[in-house]
Design a protein around this motif. Structure first.
Motif, PDB file in Angstrom:
ATOM      1  N   GLU A  41      14.981   6.442   8.290  1.00 23.99           N
ATOM      2  CA  GLU A  41      13.650   6.051   7.813  1.00 23.99           C
ATOM      3  C   GLU A  41      12.552   6.740   8.616  1.00 23.99           C
ATOM      4  OE1 GLU A  41      13.781   1.658   5.937  1.00 23.99           O
ATOM      5  OE2 GLU A  41      14.216   1.762   8.074  1.00 23.99           O
ATOM      6  N   ARG A  42      12.760   6.862   9.917  1.00 20.88           N
ATOM      7  CA  ARG A  42      11.760   7.536  10.759  1.00 20.88           C
ATOM      8  C   ARG A  42      11.644   9.006  10.381  1.00 20.88           C
ATOM      9  NH1 ARG A  42      13.510   4.271  15.921  1.00 20.88           N
ATOM     10  NH2 ARG A  42      11.904   2.689  15.879  1.00 20.88           N
ATOM     11  N   SER A  43      12.756   9.630  10.042  1.00 17.62           N
ATOM     12  CA  SER A  43      12.738  11.035   9.612  1.00 17.62           C
ATOM     13  C   SER A  43      11.978  11.175   8.296  1.00 17.62           C
ATOM     14  CB  SER A  43      14.157  11.572   9.445  1.00 17.62           C
ATOM     15  OG  SER A  43      14.827  11.570  10.673  1.00 17.62           O
ATOM     16  N   LYS A  44      12.264  10.274   7.356  1.00 12.27           N
ATOM     17  CA  LYS A  44      11.553  10.301   6.070  1.00 12.27           C
ATOM     18  C   LYS A  44      10.069  10.051   6.281  1.00 12.27           C
ATOM     19  CE  LYS A  44      15.398   8.755   3.185  1.00 12.27           C
ATOM     20  NZ  LYS A  44      15.893   7.649   2.347  1.00 12.27           N
ATOM     21  N   LEU A  45       9.748   9.094   7.165  1.00 13.65           N
ATOM     22  CA  LEU A  45       8.360   8.774   7.467  1.00 13.65           C
ATOM     23  C   LEU A  45       7.647  10.015   7.999  1.00 13.65           C
ATOM     24  CD1 LEU A  45       7.186   5.602   9.314  1.00 13.65           C
ATOM     25  CD2 LEU A  45       6.202   7.799   9.810  1.00 13.65           C
ATOM     26  N   GLU A  46       8.276  10.728   8.905  1.00 13.81           N
ATOM     27  CA  GLU A  46       7.682  11.928   9.483  1.00 13.81           C
ATOM     28  C   GLU A  46       7.428  13.000   8.417  1.00 13.81           C
ATOM     29  OE1 GLU A  46       8.697  15.300  12.844  1.00 13.81           O
ATOM     30  OE2 GLU A  46       9.827  13.434  12.849  1.00 13.81           O
ATOM     31  N   ILE A  47       8.392  13.191   7.536  1.00 12.36           N
ATOM     32  CA  ILE A  47       8.254  14.178   6.459  1.00 12.36           C
ATOM     33  C   ILE A  47       7.115  13.792   5.521  1.00 12.36           C
ATOM     34  CG2 ILE A  47       9.377  15.127   4.399  1.00 12.36           C
ATOM     35  CD1 ILE A  47      12.041  14.926   6.062  1.00 12.36           C
ATOM     36  N   SER A  49      -0.336   5.925   4.563  1.00 17.27           N
ATOM     37  CA  SER A  49       0.579   4.932   5.155  1.00 17.27           C
ATOM     38  C   SER A  49       1.077   3.951   4.100  1.00 17.27           C
ATOM     39  CB  SER A  49      -0.117   4.176   6.278  1.00 17.27           C
ATOM     40  OG  SER A  49      -0.449   5.055   7.317  1.00 17.27           O
ATOM     41  N   ARG A  50       0.182   3.550   3.199  1.00 17.40           N
ATOM     42  CA  ARG A  50       0.580   2.608   2.143  1.00 17.40           C
ATOM     43  C   ARG A  50       1.587   3.246   1.186  1.00 17.40           C
ATOM     44  NH1 ARG A  50      -1.744  -2.207   1.810  1.00 17.40           N
ATOM     45  NH2 ARG A  50      -3.578  -2.572   3.081  1.00 17.40           N
ATOM     46  N   ALA A  51       1.385   4.518   0.852  1.00 16.26           N
ATOM     47  CA  ALA A  51       2.319   5.210  -0.041  1.00 16.26           C
ATOM     48  C   ALA A  51       3.687   5.362   0.624  1.00 16.26           C
ATOM     49  CB  ALA A  51       1.768   6.577  -0.430  1.00 16.26           C
ATOM     50  N   ILE A  52       3.683   5.658   1.915  1.00 16.39           N
ATOM     51  CA  ILE A  52       4.944   5.782   2.665  1.00 16.39           C
ATOM     52  C   ILE A  52       5.654   4.432   2.698  1.00 16.39           C
ATOM     53  CG2 ILE A  52       5.954   6.226   4.932  1.00 16.39           C
ATOM     54  CD1 ILE A  52       3.626   8.248   5.387  1.00 16.39           C
ATOM     55  N   ALA A  53       4.902   3.370   2.966  1.00 13.03           N
ATOM     56  CA  ALA A  53       5.485   2.025   3.020  1.00 13.03           C
ATOM     57  C   ALA A  53       6.131   1.663   1.691  1.00 13.03           C
ATOM     58  CB  ALA A  53       4.409   1.000   3.383  1.00 13.03           C
ATOM     59  N   GLN A  54       5.435   1.971   0.610  1.00 15.77           N
ATOM     60  CA  GLN A  54       5.973   1.657  -0.714  1.00 15.77           C
ATOM     61  C   GLN A  54       7.250   2.458  -0.981  1.00 15.77           C
ATOM     62  OE1 GLN A  54       3.305   2.461  -3.974  1.00 15.77           O
ATOM     63  NE2 GLN A  54       4.300   0.936  -5.263  1.00 15.77           N
ATOM     64  N   GLU A  55       7.240   3.721  -0.614  1.00 10.19           N
ATOM     65  CA  GLU A  55       8.412   4.562  -0.853  1.00 10.19           C
ATOM     66  C   GLU A  55       9.621   4.134  -0.023  1.00 10.19           C
ATOM     67  OE1 GLU A  55       9.521   9.285  -1.090  1.00 10.19           O
ATOM     68  OE2 GLU A  55       7.506   8.561  -1.566  1.00 10.19           O
ATOM     69  N   LEU A  56       9.361   3.680   1.206  1.00  7.53           N
ATOM     70  CA  LEU A  56      10.465   3.264   2.083  1.00  7.53           C
ATOM     71  C   LEU A  56      10.837   1.793   1.910  1.00  7.53           C
ATOM     72  CD1 LEU A  56       9.528   5.076   5.421  1.00  7.53           C
ATOM     73  CD2 LEU A  56      11.123   5.819   3.646  1.00  7.53           C
ATOM     74  N   GLY A  57      10.034   1.055   1.144  1.00 13.35           N
ATOM     75  CA  GLY A  57      10.320  -0.364   0.962  1.00 13.35           C
ATOM     76  C   GLY A  57      10.026  -1.181   2.202  1.00 13.35           C
ATOM     77  N   ARG A  58       9.014  -0.760   2.959  1.00 14.77           N
ATOM     78  CA  ARG A  58       8.612  -1.448   4.192  1.00 14.77           C
ATOM     79  C   ARG A  58       7.201  -1.979   4.054  1.00 14.77           C
ATOM     80  NH1 ARG A  58      12.109  -2.505   8.424  1.00 14.77           N
ATOM     81  NH2 ARG A  58      13.781  -0.999   8.383  1.00 14.77           N
ATOM     82  N   HIS A  59       6.851  -2.916   4.906  1.00 12.24           N
ATOM     83  CA  HIS A  59       5.494  -3.441   4.927  1.00 12.24           C
ATOM     84  C   HIS A  59       4.585  -2.373   5.537  1.00 12.24           C
ATOM     85  CE1 HIS A  59       2.092  -6.049   5.859  1.00 12.24           C
ATOM     86  NE2 HIS A  59       2.593  -6.856   4.945  1.00 12.24           N
ATOM     87  N   PRO A  60       3.370  -2.215   5.002  1.00 12.58           N
ATOM     88  CA  PRO A  60       2.466  -1.195   5.541  1.00 12.58           C
ATOM     89  C   PRO A  60       2.222  -1.309   7.051  1.00 12.58           C
ATOM     90  CG  PRO A  60       1.615  -2.008   3.471  1.00 12.58           C
ATOM     91  CD  PRO A  60       2.806  -2.866   3.812  1.00 12.58           C
ATOM     92  N   SER A  61       2.191  -2.526   7.585  1.00 11.34           N
ATOM     93  CA  SER A  61       1.948  -2.677   9.028  1.00 11.34           C
ATOM     94  C   SER A  61       3.063  -2.049   9.859  1.00 11.34           C
ATOM     95  CB  SER A  61       1.752  -4.143   9.413  1.00 11.34           C
ATOM     96  OG  SER A  61       2.926  -4.883   9.197  1.00 11.34           O
TER      97      SER A  61
END
Length: 50
Positions: free
Chosen positions: A13-19, A27-39
């Motif tokens: 997930e951290r690798s995907k987040l970095e990419i 940040s909100r788009a990344i959170a939605q894509e990874l299925g995580r809370h924006p915070s």
């Protein structure tokens, strides 16, 4: 015995987040894509910025 933190993003997930962040995604788009809370994403990006 050490417990695994389920609230913490995995290495994958951290690798995907970095990419996604390097591609200019919000940040909100990344959170939605990874299925995580924006915070969670905000904390990761804040803690990993140089």
């Amino acid at each position: 015995m050490r417990l695994i933190c389920t609230a913490c993003p995995s290495i994958i997930e951290r690798s995907k987040l970095e990419i996604l962040h390097s591609q200019g995604k919000s940040s909100r788009a990344i959170a939605q894509e990874l299925g995580r809370h924006p915070s969670t994403i905000y904390r990761e990006l804040d803690g990993n910025d140089p």
